[in-house]
Design a protein around this motif. Sequence first.
Motif, PDB file in Angstrom:
ATOM      1  N   LEU A 213       5.367   1.599  -0.291  1.00 34.48           N
ATOM      2  CA  LEU A 213       3.724   1.348   0.394  1.00 34.48           C
ATOM      3  C   LEU A 213       3.410   3.020   0.315  1.00 34.48           C
ATOM      4  O   LEU A 213       2.133   2.726   0.788  1.00 34.48           O
ATOM      5  N   SER A 214       3.779   4.260   0.267  1.00 35.47           N
ATOM      6  CA  SER A 214       3.485   5.734  -0.052  1.00 35.47           C
ATOM      7  C   SER A 214       2.265   5.327  -1.196  1.00 35.47           C
ATOM      8  O   SER A 214       1.041   5.350  -1.194  1.00 35.47           O
ATOM      9  N   ASN A 215       3.010   5.034  -2.530  1.00 32.83           N
ATOM     10  CA  ASN A 215       2.236   4.773  -3.356  1.00 32.83           C
ATOM     11  C   ASN A 215       1.200   4.109  -3.408  1.00 32.83           C
ATOM     12  O   ASN A 215       0.061   4.423  -4.173  1.00 32.83           O
ATOM     13  N   CYS A 216       1.263   2.676  -3.125  1.00 29.45           N
ATOM     14  CA  CYS A 216      -0.197   2.157  -2.737  1.00 29.45           C
ATOM     15  C   CYS A 216      -0.646   2.491  -1.658  1.00 29.45           C
ATOM     16  O   CYS A 216      -2.389   2.542  -1.992  1.00 29.45           O
ATOM     17  N   VAL A 217      -0.555   3.412  -0.998  1.00 23.23           N
ATOM     18  CA  VAL A 217      -1.681   4.228   0.300  1.00 23.23           C
ATOM     19  C   VAL A 217      -2.354   5.371  -0.841  1.00 23.23           C
ATOM     20  O   VAL A 217      -3.727   5.813  -0.761  1.00 23.23           O
ATOM     21  N   ASN A 218      -1.271   5.964  -1.529  1.00 26.04           N
ATOM     22  CA  ASN A 218      -1.431   7.109  -2.409  1.00 26.04           C
ATOM     23  C   ASN A 218      -2.682   6.927  -3.762  1.00 26.04           C
ATOM     24  O   ASN A 218      -3.788   7.442  -3.941  1.00 26.04           O
TER      25      ASN A 218
END
Length: 402
Positions: free
Chosen positions: A43-48
């Motif tokens: 999820l964090s990879n997607c947002v970043n």
Amino acid sequence: MAKEIVAMILAGGQGSRLYALTQKLAKPAVPFGGKYRIIDFPLSNCVNSGIDTVGILTQYQPLVLNEYIGNGQPWDLDRIYGGVHVLPPYQQATGSDWYKGTANAIYQNLHFINRYDPQYVIILSGDQICKQDYSDFLEFHKAKGAEFTVAVMEVPWEDASRFGLMVADEDDRITEFQEKPKQPKSNLASMGIYIFNRDILEKYLVEDEADPNSSNDFGNDIIPKLLADNRKMYAYHFDGYWKDVGTIPSLWEANMEIMDPEHSGIDLFDDSWKIYSRNAGLPGHKIGKDAVVENSMITDGCKIDGNVKHSILFSGVTVEKGAVVEDAVIMGHSTIKAGAKVSHCIIAENAIIGESATVGAMPTATENGVATVGPDVTVGAHAVIGPGAMVSENVKDGEKQC
């Protein structure tokens, strides 16, 4: 308005190899690294990476995972158009069932993908610890004119037979796929992370669903069919941190590796690529092997390799090796450099106390003033700030203020 890319996270696995940890919990919801869960990483990879539309495909023991995701606000995915959506299997008029395999899981959610009319779809695993910029991955896919791209990592040749392997030419075009071969022709292990052109994905998923002999799996069925049809398939080389945490030993190893970011490559304190969590704030504090901490309050995100005694450290403070902090209040994100000594003082936010500098002193019969260093101030190396001094401007190397 169409989205350029939609992410689909496969998060429905039972995680049977994690035994007791997943008897009542979906594998992506397993806690990790003090304050995270495994799902925080994709999820964090997607947002970043600038991806704001994410489907999470759940199935096994989804309750905790569903509650944890909520509306996606901790990951900035609480969007009116797009955002994060939990996608369990459901009964359709034509009849449906549990997700039968990774390909079938995506097939059952083509309607979700098509709502956003994306040109590309990235398919991710919900049970990997990985820090990856998917925007670089997408640029590679577009530059190659690819129809399908898989992220790969080079593994030692002696371990290659444990993985699904991509054989590629000098232009990174995939020429063959080997599933855990006894005689590997490549050491490019598939990470199970794919980018498809949306039209290609839909075509092959529909055909796969119509095949009664298919196991409905990307590795077993979709990728071999793409190869047989000579589609434009490429291997994207990833050299960051990646670990499949599907077993107890691998989950333990990944947790241990976050304590040694210089060697492992996974740094939870990296402000340029934050890992977000429903447990808001910074990562847990880290106390180094040579550090000494006594009778102190240490807040999240602190990194301590020196000596701290009877002090309050706010979030994100760094105390380097050889530094001494005593009877001090160190406010958020300040740094006490190697060899510095700060005592009986207050250091405000974002200050830097230089190497071997001295700030304050323990009270004596004639002097008990509290030294103060203001926010954003840098005290130079070997500088001396006396007891009771009030510093609001930068102090040069070696300078003395009393």
